[in-house]
Design an enzyme around this catalytic site. Structure first.
Site, PDB file in Angstrom:
ATOM      1  N   HIS A 177     -27.000   0.571 -32.100  1.00  0.00           N
ATOM      2  CA  HIS A 177     -26.022   0.883 -32.979  1.00  0.00           C
ATOM      3  C   HIS A 177     -25.405   2.167 -32.838  1.00  0.00           C
ATOM      4  CE1 HIS A 177     -24.097   0.668 -36.925  1.00  0.00           C
ATOM      5  NE2 HIS A 177     -24.737  -0.325 -37.227  1.00  0.00           N
ATOM      6  N   GLU A 224     -21.991  -3.754 -31.526  1.00  0.00           N
ATOM      7  CA  GLU A 224     -23.317  -4.162 -31.392  1.00  0.00           C
ATOM      8  C   GLU A 224     -23.523  -5.632 -30.750  1.00  0.00           C
ATOM      9  OE1 GLU A 224     -24.654  -3.510 -35.777  1.00  0.00           O
ATOM     10  OE2 GLU A 224     -22.590  -2.688 -35.715  1.00  0.00           O
ATOM     11  N   HIS A 236     -30.538  -4.832 -41.050  1.00  0.00           N
ATOM     12  CA  HIS A 236     -31.130  -3.912 -39.832  1.00  0.00           C
ATOM     13  C   HIS A 236     -32.711  -3.768 -39.909  1.00  0.00           C
ATOM     14  CE1 HIS A 236     -26.991  -3.745 -38.316  1.00  0.00           C
ATOM     15  NE2 HIS A 236     -26.645  -2.857 -38.900  1.00  0.00           N
TER      16      HIS A 236
END
Length: 356
Positions: A187, A320, A113
């Protein structure tokens, strides 16, 4: 309130470095209310009516900036804009145009991420404005060459629009001055019964995906694109999440944390998922230009959120929209490469309604 919607801007505390943070409240003509902050271009709350007309917040999150600053697992990326590259990159390494790059390793040996201080912990410049669709906020930042190991100066824009059709539209654009990789997503963790109101077991999920990407023990895709048929990941017809999670409780992940390959052949926007919570009657449909969607059922969530509520395992589900994990190292996956002559563009729409 005009048909263009309502926007309120308030100071919302300071970062640990002393930078002021802003919270924007958007409300459409039907009373649906969205709150977003320039810290991480983060979606903080989304208040939607149930079948009785009562508004509840359906997004997991926190009341203070300091909580959003804390690391995973205390804050498992609640509501954040994820960048430069969502999901995992094996060993934090990839090659591009004959050059090897090493990224920050923040998930054991892998990059996750966007790294140690990804977009979710950055301050964005913000502009609020009204449109014919509804109120909007646009967040921008310059990610400098070398940030977290990524090449190129990347200029990113993320726009949230709360439409009068009860849609949350997220539009991303980006440009670079050097060939790089990019894979942006949001997210948010959803609980359509209301954040902090138990688990997601009663939610019914349908995915428009006939295939998924199996992973190894570190959650890196093996490279295979596998049919969901005869697996626990077959959501081609609606399934009750509690029943699926019961079957997966003894698996290493204790639930779902997988990328699903959407049934599409191009980047046009199309339906990716539909989720229903029968008690409230809330329905969420997700449309996206992206080729995949990561489903994470909050298998290891264990923290305290808004008003001190405990968020435990399965208290929310993240959906996501994305390119696939580890795409820079898998030539058979859709490319996440962005060149200086190109413009990155991606759109995801969450459309909300009610069933009785």
């Amino acid at each position: 309130m005009s048909s263009l919607g309502y926007i309120e801007k308030n100071q919302w505390g300071y970062t640990v470095e002393g930078t002021p943070v802003t919270l924007f409240t958007l409300r459409n003509e039907k009373g649906v209310t969205l709150q977003v902050t320039n810290f991480g271009a983060t979606l903080v709350s989304l208040y939607l009516p149930d079948k009785k007309g009562e508004l509840e917040d359906i997004i997991l999150g926190f009341d203070t900036v300091s909580d959003y600053e804390k690391p995973n697992p205390h804050n498992p990326f609640f509501g954040a804009t994820i960048g430069r590259h969502a999901n995992r990159i094996k060993n934090g390494q990839f090659s591009l145009e004959g050059k090897n790059y090493t990224l920050a390793q923040n998930d054991n040996s892998n990059h996750l991420h966007g790294g140690i201080k990804g977009f979710q912990k950055q301050i964005f410049q913000a502009t609020a404005f009204t449109t014919v669709e509804g109120p909007s906020v646009r967040f921008k930042r310059l990610s400098h060459d070398g940030e977290e190991g990524y090449p190129g100066n990347l200029r990113v824009s993320v726009t949230y629009t709360l439409t009068n059709d009860n849609e949350l539209k997220i539009s991303y654009t980006a440009t670079t001055d050097k060939t790089t990789i990019i894979n942006l997503t949001n997210h948010s963790y959803f609980n359509l019964a209301g954040e902090g109101k138990g688990n997601i077991f009663d939610h019914q999920l349908e995915l428009f995906a006939n295939h998924y990407t199996p992973v190894d023990e570190t959650l890196i895709p093996t490279g295979e694109i596998k049919s969901v048929k005869d697996t626990p990941f077959d959501f081609t017809v609606p399934k009750i999440l509690g029943e699926v999670l019961k079957d997966l409780k003894d698996s290493p992940l204790e639930g779902i944390d997988h990328n699903f390959v959407l049934n599409k052949e191009n980047s046009k926007i199309s339906l990716a998922a539909r989720m229903v919570e029968p008690t409230s009657g809330r329905v969420m449909k997700i449309y996206t230009t992206e080729p995949g969607i990561q489903v994470y059922t909050g298998n290891f969530v264990d923290t305290y959120g808004k008003e001190g509520k405990h968020y435990g395992k399965y208290s929310g589900i993240a959906l996501e929209t994305q390119h696939f994990p580890n795409s820079p190292n898998q030539k058979n996956f859709p490319s996440t490469t962005l060149r200086s002559s190109e413009v990155y563009s991606s759109t995801t729409i969450y459309k909300f309604s009610i069933v009785n």
